[in-house]
Scaffold this active site. Structure first.
Site, PDB file in Angstrom:
ATOM      1  N   ASP A 198     -17.032 -47.827 -30.806  1.00  0.00           N
ATOM      2  CA  ASP A 198     -16.129 -48.352 -31.834  1.00  0.00           C
ATOM      3  C   ASP A 198     -16.433 -48.019 -33.296  1.00  0.00           C
ATOM      4  O   ASP A 198     -15.725 -47.279 -33.938  1.00  0.00           O
ATOM      5  CB  ASP A 198     -16.056 -49.877 -31.681  1.00  0.00           C
ATOM      6  CG  ASP A 198     -15.613 -50.294 -30.293  1.00  0.00           C
ATOM      7  OD1 ASP A 198     -15.497 -49.424 -29.408  1.00  0.00           O
ATOM      8  OD2 ASP A 198     -15.391 -51.496 -30.076  1.00  0.00           O
ATOM      9  N   GLU A 258     -24.521 -57.966 -23.307  1.00  0.00           N
ATOM     10  CA  GLU A 258     -23.729 -56.800 -23.698  1.00  0.00           C
ATOM     11  C   GLU A 258     -24.571 -55.779 -24.463  1.00  0.00           C
ATOM     12  O   GLU A 258     -24.437 -54.574 -24.308  1.00  0.00           O
ATOM     13  CB  GLU A 258     -22.546 -57.243 -24.573  1.00  0.00           C
ATOM     14  CG  GLU A 258     -21.612 -56.127 -24.995  1.00  0.00           C
ATOM     15  CD  GLU A 258     -20.526 -56.612 -25.959  1.00  0.00           C
ATOM     16  OE1 GLU A 258     -20.757 -57.623 -26.655  1.00  0.00           O
ATOM     17  OE2 GLU A 258     -19.462 -55.980 -26.008  1.00  0.00           O
TER      18      GLU A 258
END
Ligand code: 6A9
Length: 786
Positions: A522, A756
């Site tokens: 991202d 994560e």
């Protein structure tokens, strides 16, 4: 007129599926064709529930709450980080016939187990066993309500059977796919052979306008008028489902979605054990009920078989890993398997030819998910990583998941990146994130998984597990070709054989560095001013991998493969790679584009006329200020992107570039940490910088396991290939491998979760949790299987 006509026919392309026969037959997941995989824990978004692999399955599930607690109503149903559980997840799950999960709530633990048994024509039976125990630290034995439910989803019906006052003894029902069935609720017992425990009972029988509404319906029906009168004489008011009066229906509610919803609530003090039996009407010669001692025996058998298969597949004990690490690994694999979902619905998509978003054709997706709590749905590039692990355990899962993904490809060769299918999935995603654009790619990691299937086939062509791979590839192939072509034509760069991600953030002055969500990384820094002049080194390497895999699949199938071969050779040409992507200044591979490093976020100036109250003017935002104009140049952001030619084995083993890469990797002031490689060099100006006031750094420092897995895998590759850097690679391999696996394991032991990402200064898990998508690749790192 012609222009208008063209526009509308072009507008339809985005929602027109690929013309070749689907990889999966229409009924491939039905009880008839695939009975063993019909029922499963295919609802990863709930703590415990099962459904069938069909578009409008009857669903079953469990909610629970603790009675007499300080927190008023602590109803648990869908996996929520806000529930602040001390950990939950599958400890064992074979993806097929059974699973064992532990859920650690405030002062008690629920163990949720299921076992399936085949028989009849509708996917057979299953039994759930829930065991509740208080924590040793708890001062009193808590009283807990378990709520078991079944809900129809526009097909079939359910009937509640009430025995003794409020106790729902069973639900019977019928649906096209399940035929007749019966769900029986056993009374709670203290242990397997003891008699029933005191319990209070309630039930709810109503209609639901959609599966996404189940929690609300239950919450709205709760009433505290009920009395729990324990045999000891103690009487207390408790909370239970009461009659539910459907609220004034919102106008948008679709009456065709109204379906039966039946729920059984049992309120009982720990410790206890409860069983729920699903029995299929067409299963006639059942030897006994799958319950009590028979259930225990069946569970023990499955556990032993799971343990044996796990050791045979991954060999962790043989490697000398400790009990606790092995248990962790089993949990990691089991969560990926137990987190597989079956979703059905339509994406919302947009192309430049549509004024408004369109609905994609209805489709099914059988896929693993990154995170059961925060994003329980399919993500394209995550799935390639998931299948690296799952293909070792059960290549059939990989074939079926890949087939589902490729059956979603449209005539252009595009697959929507994030799959938000069905109302339940939709209800979790803010509207602005729902629409998927057809210019946007995501790394074609499914080629990594396909490579594995091809290797397995070549190593062992006659094994039962790999024999279906060839026919599978044959059916997949036309779609694979179009998918590959889509990348190779729509994501090209400005120079021959260069590539560029489309879909970067447009509103560039709002971001420190406009994001590139499509690349998967991202906010990793790219050219500061997005333009068509850009070329991206990670995409170049993905295309080298994709073309190489296309060539080997084509060869295997006896299809023309020269073109793929040629592309692969060109993209693997180290001289070309240097020309396009080697930055002499940084001595590293790099993106190229219209770029300046002289950017920062500043408070926007808001002019407040003298004497006017400040609060009547907009709050100052952070906006980007650019101190030096951008120019075409290398981006020079050292981190994961710079490693790609190494990560995907594009560099030849004698490439002198490996020396630079190894040096940067091993440098603690750049990429090295005791917990794995950080995503962006500590020396980079954007290291740990926020992208906007709301956007914390994501791929600008933290440690991500998917890329670390690729790094360990690449070190293993170069460490086992003759060359001047072989020894260095082998040493780094050992160090990096143990850093990653020790930290992911330690964090799990300390927090109860796999995370994560991991903090590059402390190693702490952060971000979404549990995250048993690609972070579970730690299993392969432990097993040294690449
Ligand atoms: C937006 C949230 C209540 C971000 O693992 C999935 C993806 C990766 O593919 C990507 O590489 N994750 C990574 O950078 C998570 C994306 C989650 C988007 C959710 C809406 C609303 O949830």
């Amino acid at each position: 007129f012609y222009a208008l006509y063209m526009r509308s026919s072009l507008a339809k392309r985005v929602v027109t599926l690929h013309h070749s026969p689907p990889v999966l037959d229409v009924n491939s997941t039905s009880a008839e064709v695939s009975p063993e995989r019909f029922w499963g824990s295919y609802r990863p978004q709930v703590y415990f529930g099962m459904k069938t692999r069909s578009p409008r399955s009857v669903v079953t599930g469990m909610m629970w709450m603790r009675q007499f607690s300080e927190v008023d109503v602590n109803l648990r149903h869908t996996c929520e980080q806000g529930d602040r559980l001390q950990g939950y997840g599958w400890l064992m799950h074979d993806g097929l016939s059974f699973g064992v999960q532990e859920i650690h709530d405030s002062d008690f633990t629920l163990t949720t187990e299921f076992v399936k048994r085949m028989g009849g024509e509708h996917g057979g039976d299953w039994t759930w066993r829930i065991t509740a125990k208080q924590h040793s630290s708890a001062p009193h034995a808590p009283v807990i309500s378990l709520m078991f439910y079944a809900a129809a989803d526009t097909q079939g019906y359910l009937e509640a059977h009430v025995e003794e006052r409020n106790r729902l003894g069973s639900i019977t029902g019928f649906s096209e796919e399940l035929g007749n069935f019966k769900i029986t609720f056993r009374k709670p017992v203290a242990g397997e052979s003891s008699s029933a425990k005191y319990a209070s009972y309630n039930y709810l029988q109503t209609m639901s306008p959609g599966l996404e509404r189940l929690t609300d319906i239950v919450r709205n029906s709760l009433n505290r008028r009920f009395v729990y009168s324990h045999p000891s004489g103690e009487k207390r008011q408790y909370i239970a489902v009461d009659t539910y009066k459907p609220q004034h229906q919102p106008k948008s509610a679709d009456p065709r979605k109204e379906s039966d919803f039946v729920l059984h609530q049992v309120t009982v003090q720990t410790p206890f054990q409860i069983e729920v039996l699903f029995e299929s009407g067409s299963f006639r010669d059942r030897p006994n009920q799958l319950s009590a001692a028979a259930m225990t025996e069946e569970l023990e058998k499955r556990k032993a078989a799971f343990d044996a298969k796990f050791e045979k597949t991954f060999g962790l004990q043989a490697k000398g890993l400790g009990q606790a690490q092995v248990k962790f690994s089993k949990a990691a694999l089991s969560n990926m398997l137990g987190g597989m979902g079956y979703f059905y619905g339509q994406s919302v998509v947009q192309s430049v030819y549509n004024e408004y978003p369109l609905l994609y054709p209805e489709g099914a997706l059988f896929t693993a998910v990154p995170s059961r709590s925060f994003f329980p749905r399919g993500f394209l590039w995550d799935e390639g990583f998931h299948q690296l692990l799952l293909s070792k355990w059960d290549p059939q899962v990989t074939r079926e998941a890949t087939a589902h993904w490729l059956d979603l490809v449209n005539m252009e060769g595009w697959i929507p990146r994030e799959q938000i299918l069905g109302d339940e999935a939709r209800s979790k995603v803010p509207a602005e994130f729902v629409v998927q654009h057809n210019e946007n790619a995501n790394p074609p990691t499914l080629f990594l998984a396909l490579q594995k299937l091809v290797e397995q086939l070549q190593a062992n062509p006659d094994a039962e597990s790999s024999r279906p791979t060839l026919p599978f590839l044959r059916r997949l192939y036309p779609r694979l070709q179009t998918w590959f072509e889509w990348y190779n034509t729509t994501q090209t760069g400005p120079l021959p054989n260069s590539y560029r991600w489309r879909g970067r953030d447009k509103d560039t002055n709002l971001f420190l560095n406009p994001k590139t969500l499509t690349s998967g990384l991202d906010d990793y820094p790219r050219a500061s001013h997005p333009s068509a002049e850009e070329r991206h080194v990670d995409l170049h390497c993905w295309m080298a991998l994709a073309s190489g895999t296309m060539a080997s699949v084509a060869r295997l199938l006896g299809e023309p493969h020269q073109e793929y071969e040629r592309t692969h050779q060109t993209l693997s040409d180290n001289t070309l790679l240097d020309e396009l992507h080697w930055s002499d200044q940084l001595r590293s591979f790099s993106d190229y584009g219209n770029h300046t490093q002289a950017v920062s976020l500043q408070q926007e100036k808001v002019y407040v006329p003298p004497g006017q109250p400040r609060h009547q003017f907009p709050v100052a935002r952070l906006v980007r200020s650019v101190r030096r104009a951008p120019k075409p140049q290398f981006v020079n952001a050292l981190g994961y992107i710079s490693l790609f030619p190494f990560l995907l084995h594009v560099l030849t083993p004698d490439s002198p570039k490996l020396e630079h890469i190894f040096r940067d990797m091993r440098d603690a002031d750049k990429l090295w940490t005791p917990y794995g490689l950080r995503s962006l060099s500590r020396a980079d100006p954007l290291y740990m910088k926020r992208n906007t006031e709301h956007d914390a750094p994501y791929w600008r420092g933290p440690i991500w396991i998917n890329i670390n897995y690729l790094a360990v895998r690449a070190l293993h590759h170069y460490g086992n290939t003759e060359g001047p850097y072989q020894e260095k690679a082998a040493t780094l391999y050992q160090e990096l491998r143990s850093n990653i696996m020790n930290n992911v394991y330690r964090q799990y032991a300390e927090t109860g979760y796999i995370w994560e990402q991991y903090n590059d200064s402390t190693g702490s898990g952060q971000g979404s949790h549990p995250f048993t998508g690609w972070s579970a690749l730690t299993v392969l790192i432990m097993a040294e299987q690449y």
